[in-house]
Scaffold this active site. Structure first.
Site, short mmCIF file in Angstrom:
data_model
loop_
_atom_site.label_atom_id
_atom_site.label_comp_id
_atom_site.label_asym_id
_atom_site.label_seq_id
_atom_site.Cartn_x
_atom_site.Cartn_y
_atom_site.Cartn_z
N ARG A 133 29.63 66.80 23.12
CA ARG A 133 28.30 66.83 23.71
C ARG A 133 28.36 66.29 25.13
O ARG A 133 28.98 65.26 25.38
CB ARG A 133 27.37 65.96 22.85
CG ARG A 133 26.06 65.62 23.46
CD ARG A 133 25.34 64.54 22.60
NE ARG A 133 24.18 64.05 23.29
CZ ARG A 133 24.16 63.02 24.14
NH1 ARG A 133 25.27 62.36 24.39
NH2 ARG A 133 23.06 62.66 24.72
N ASP A 142 26.03 57.60 23.26
CA ASP A 142 27.40 57.28 22.84
C ASP A 142 27.51 55.83 22.39
O ASP A 142 28.15 55.53 21.38
CB ASP A 142 28.39 57.58 23.97
CG ASP A 142 28.56 59.07 24.20
OD1 ASP A 142 28.73 59.80 23.20
OD2 ASP A 142 28.51 59.50 25.36
N ASP A 174 33.26 59.01 24.02
CA ASP A 174 32.32 60.07 23.63
C ASP A 174 32.33 60.25 22.12
O ASP A 174 33.39 60.34 21.50
CB ASP A 174 32.69 61.40 24.31
CG ASP A 174 32.39 61.41 25.80
OD1 ASP A 174 31.55 60.60 26.25
OD2 ASP A 174 32.99 62.23 26.51
#
Length: 191
Positions: A133, A142, A174
């Protein structure tokens, strides 16, 4: 700005333009709400579902909220220390602008911890075929998702035009998505 940061910034700009130019937005958001409704039917209405209030051109979840008005929704509040917390919200309660003019529950709304949340619905700028993403760049999701149990569904919400056929650049922090829902349906990622 590093090469990686520059690439991510260029990708953000490209996909934000694509998201902004989506036509038939109301019909597309209704289709997304329909798919999400099927997913959420397997949860009890008292289980906290983390969602968001759309800002700028993000996919609006208002059609989903209307379909599930008895659901315990939890919405994010950004904090000065660059973290995010989720707070209980019922549709009859007003929302107020918080940091970055994002509408959020009142500061005294009940705090819901990551281990209490059943599902997280996540806005995004772009996604790829591996569940990566690309967000707005602040890292709020995150950091929050790093504290969420790995078995909790992380569902990205997007329009089809936000799909990147090429892998998106990743950083070690991430957090990948388990699923993405677009107007065309649900995409699940292997873990």
């Amino acid at each position: 700005m590093s090469v990686s940061e520059e690439i991510r910034a260029n990708l953000r700009q490209r996909y934000k333009f694509a998201r902004r130019d989506v036509r038939d937005r109301v019909a597309r958001e209704a289709a997304i709400a329909e798919t999400l409704s099927v997913i959420l039917c397997s949860y009890n209405s008292s289980e906290p579902i983390a969602a968001y209030v759309a800002m700028s051109d993000e996919t609006n979840l208002a059609p989903l909220f209307k379909r599930h008005n008895d659901q315990l929704w939890v919405l994010p509040r950004t904090q000065p220390d660059k973290t995010m917390t989720f707070h209980a919200w019922h549709q009859h309660e007003p929302l107020a602008p918080s940091e970055f003019d994002i509408f959020a529950p009142a500061p005294n709304a009940t705090l819901i911890t990551p281990n209490e949340i059943a599902v997280v619905l996540i806005p995004l700028v772009a996604f790829d075929d591996h569940g990566n993403r690309l967000g707005m760049g602040g890292g709020y999701y995150d950091r929050y998702l790093a504290n969420l149990a790995s078995n909790k569904p992380r569902i990205g919400i997007a329009f089809d035009c936000q799909h990147s056929a090429s892998p998106l650049p990743r950083e070690e922090w991430d957090v990948t998505l388990s699923t993405v829902v677009t107007e065309s349906g649900m995409i699940e990622f292997d873990k």
